[in-house]
Design a protein around this motif. Structure first.
Motif, short mmCIF file in Angstrom:
data_model
loop_
_atom_site.label_atom_id
_atom_site.label_comp_id
_atom_site.label_asym_id
_atom_site.label_seq_id
_atom_site.Cartn_x
_atom_site.Cartn_y
_atom_site.Cartn_z
N LEU A 29 0.83 -1.20 0.00
CA LEU A 29 0.00 0.00 0.00
C LEU A 29 0.86 1.26 0.00
CD1 LEU A 29 -2.79 1.36 0.47
CD2 LEU A 29 -2.30 1.23 2.86
N PHE A 35 -3.07 3.79 -7.97
CA PHE A 35 -4.12 3.31 -7.06
C PHE A 35 -4.52 1.88 -7.35
CE2 PHE A 35 -8.68 2.81 -6.24
CZ PHE A 35 -8.63 2.88 -4.86
N ARG A 38 -2.04 -0.35 -5.87
CA ARG A 38 -2.06 -0.32 -4.42
C ARG A 38 -3.23 -1.09 -3.84
NH1 ARG A 38 -1.86 5.67 -4.67
NH2 ARG A 38 0.22 5.97 -5.46
N PHE A 78 -16.16 -13.19 8.50
CA PHE A 78 -16.70 -11.87 8.15
C PHE A 78 -15.71 -11.08 7.31
CE2 PHE A 78 -17.72 -7.47 9.06
CZ PHE A 78 -19.06 -7.47 8.77
N THR A 86 -15.39 -4.66 -0.38
CA THR A 86 -14.73 -3.38 -0.19
C THR A 86 -13.80 -3.06 -1.36
OG1 THR A 86 -14.74 -3.92 2.14
CG2 THR A 86 -13.44 -2.06 1.49
N LEU A 89 -15.84 -1.99 -4.39
CA LEU A 89 -16.38 -0.63 -4.29
C LEU A 89 -15.27 0.40 -4.42
CD1 LEU A 89 -19.16 -0.99 -1.67
CD2 LEU A 89 -19.36 0.07 -3.86
N LEU A 90 -14.07 0.11 -3.83
CA LEU A 90 -12.98 1.07 -3.95
C LEU A 90 -12.50 1.17 -5.39
CD1 LEU A 90 -10.99 0.30 -0.73
CD2 LEU A 90 -11.86 2.50 -1.40
N THR A 93 -14.90 3.30 -7.19
CA THR A 93 -14.69 4.70 -6.85
C THR A 93 -13.50 5.28 -7.62
OG1 THR A 93 -15.45 4.12 -4.66
CG2 THR A 93 -14.46 6.26 -4.91
N HIS A 96 -14.51 5.79 -11.13
CA HIS A 96 -15.45 6.90 -11.24
C HIS A 96 -14.72 8.23 -11.20
CE1 HIS A 96 -19.19 9.06 -10.68
NE2 HIS A 96 -18.66 9.68 -9.64
N LEU A 99 -8.96 8.12 -11.83
CA LEU A 99 -7.62 8.30 -11.28
C LEU A 99 -6.58 7.97 -12.34
CD1 LEU A 99 -7.98 6.76 -7.75
CD2 LEU A 99 -8.02 9.13 -8.41
N SER B 29 -4.94 10.91 -3.64
CA SER B 29 -6.36 11.05 -3.99
C SER B 29 -7.22 10.51 -2.85
CB SER B 29 -6.66 10.28 -5.27
OG SER B 29 -6.40 8.93 -5.08
N PRO B 31 -9.61 7.99 -2.88
CA PRO B 31 -9.66 6.53 -2.69
C PRO B 31 -8.39 5.96 -2.05
CG PRO B 31 -10.48 7.07 -4.83
CD PRO B 31 -9.91 8.33 -4.28
N ASP B 32 -7.23 6.62 -2.26
CA ASP B 32 -6.02 6.16 -1.57
C ASP B 32 -6.18 6.28 -0.06
OD1 ASP B 32 -4.12 5.36 -3.54
OD2 ASP B 32 -4.13 7.43 -4.21
N LEU B 34 -9.00 6.40 1.56
CA LEU B 34 -10.02 5.43 1.98
C LEU B 34 -9.42 4.04 2.15
CD1 LEU B 34 -13.24 5.96 -0.09
CD2 LEU B 34 -13.05 5.64 2.33
N LEU B 35 -8.56 3.66 1.20
CA LEU B 35 -7.92 2.35 1.25
C LEU B 35 -6.99 2.26 2.46
CD1 LEU B 35 -7.58 -0.28 -0.27
CD2 LEU B 35 -5.79 0.77 -1.58
N ASP B 38 -9.14 1.76 5.48
CA ASP B 38 -9.67 0.40 5.48
C ASP B 38 -8.62 -0.59 5.99
OD1 ASP B 38 -12.03 -1.16 4.39
OD2 ASP B 38 -10.36 -2.17 3.43
N MET B 69 -17.20 -4.93 11.74
CA MET B 69 -18.48 -4.57 11.13
C MET B 69 -18.56 -3.07 10.82
SD MET B 69 -21.23 -6.80 13.15
CE MET B 69 -21.36 -8.53 12.86
N PHE B 72 -16.30 -2.00 7.89
CA PHE B 72 -16.86 -2.37 6.58
C PHE B 72 -18.00 -1.44 6.19
CE2 PHE B 72 -20.21 -4.88 4.45
CZ PHE B 72 -19.62 -4.92 3.21
N THR B 75 -16.69 2.09 5.29
CA THR B 75 -16.03 2.15 3.98
C THR B 75 -17.05 2.11 2.85
OG1 THR B 75 -14.21 0.95 4.97
CG2 THR B 75 -14.21 1.14 2.61
N CYS B 79 -17.74 5.06 0.09
CA CYS B 79 -17.64 4.74 -1.33
C CYS B 79 -18.93 5.07 -2.06
CB CYS B 79 -17.31 3.26 -1.51
SG CYS B 79 -15.60 2.86 -1.30
N LYS B 80 -20.08 4.71 -1.45
CA LYS B 80 -21.36 5.03 -2.08
C LYS B 80 -21.54 6.54 -2.19
CE LYS B 80 -24.64 2.88 -2.92
NZ LYS B 80 -25.10 2.46 -4.26
N VAL B 82 -19.18 8.82 -2.51
CA VAL B 82 -18.35 9.36 -3.59
C VAL B 82 -18.92 8.95 -4.94
CG1 VAL B 82 -16.05 9.31 -4.60
CG2 VAL B 82 -16.31 9.40 -2.15
N LEU B 83 -19.44 7.71 -5.03
CA LEU B 83 -19.93 7.23 -6.33
C LEU B 83 -21.21 7.91 -6.74
CD1 LEU B 83 -19.37 3.39 -6.22
CD2 LEU B 83 -18.51 4.93 -7.93
#
Lengths: 130, 89
Positions: A29, A35, A38, A78, A86, A89-90, A93, A96, A99, B29, B31-32, B34-35, B38, B69, B72, B75, B79-80, B82-83
């Motif tokens: 990372l 991105f 990563r 889980f 995740t 979705l990332l 993003t 979208h 990048l 950025s 998303p970086d 966010l990652l 996470d 929980m 997750f 995150t 993401c939703k 931003v999208l």
């Protein structure tokens, strides 16, 4: 007596393997260049690392208390279910936000159709453009 | 043997957290970052499990499950946002 030593060795192996996998994921990372690269480290390597550490914890409490407990496996399950969601979705993003990516990253993002960015009217499914 | 393994694992997880903080600080950025967040919650679950092993107690697994929980859900929510510009449409 000996099988306690062997079990201790197994638990120690899982602990160190888990720490090493988590560290390698975070190294990816911090180190990789765009991105989409990563995204690989944390979603695969860190997940298997936390799985190894939770297996070590489960084995330790199984050995010390004498009965198995599936509570730790619940966290592992889980995390193994939610990590791909995740990551998906990332990645969405990132696409979208368009990048930038280096040339070595293969698989170009699909260009959005012109209807989806609102440049062209979308026909109604029943009535058409009328 | 288990003590040494626990210390090595703790050191590796702490270095991983430091690398995550580095990416969170410089991440070019959204998303970086966010990652990085996470990955930080996953590593903090590992830290809590190691604390439970160190103190020889099982009281911390509920905290680990809660962090899993909520991390997750948060995150996915960001993401939703931003999208789509909205979380629940």
């Amino acid at each position: 007596m000996t099988h306690f030593v062997i079990l201790e060795g197994v638990i120690a192996f899982f602990l160190i393997a888990g720490g090493a996998f988590a560290f390698i994921g975070s190294l990816g990372l911090a180190h990789l260049r765009d991105f989409y690269m990563r995204l690989h480290g944390p979603t695969k390597s860190t997940t298997i690392g936390i799985g190894c550490i939770l297996i070590a914890s489960m084995l330790y409490f199984w050995v010390t208390e004498g009965k198995p407990d599936i509570q730790e496996m619940l966290i592992t399950l889980f995390l193994f279910i939610t990590a791909p969601v995740t990551a998906h979705l990332l990645a969405k993003t990132g696409l979208h936000l368009r990048l930038p990516h280096v040339d070595k990253t293969r698989g170009r993002p699909v260009e959005l159709r012109r209807e989806e960015v609102g440049e062209k009217p979308v026909p109604h499914p029943d009535k058409g453009h009328g | 043997m288990l003590d040494i393994a626990l210390w090595i694992s703790l050191a590796l997880i702490l270095m991983a957290l430091a690398l995550n903080v580095y990416r969170l600080a410089i991440g070019p950025s959204l998303p970086d970052r966010l990652l990085a967040l996470d990955t930080m919650y996953v590593n903090s679950i590992a830290l809590i499990v190691l604390l439970g092993l160190w103190l020889n107690t099982k009281n911390y697994f509920e905290a680990a499950l809660l962090i899993a929980m909520l991390g997750f859900i948060s995150t996915v929510a960001v993401c939703k946002y931003v999208l789509r510009g909205d979380i629940i449409e």
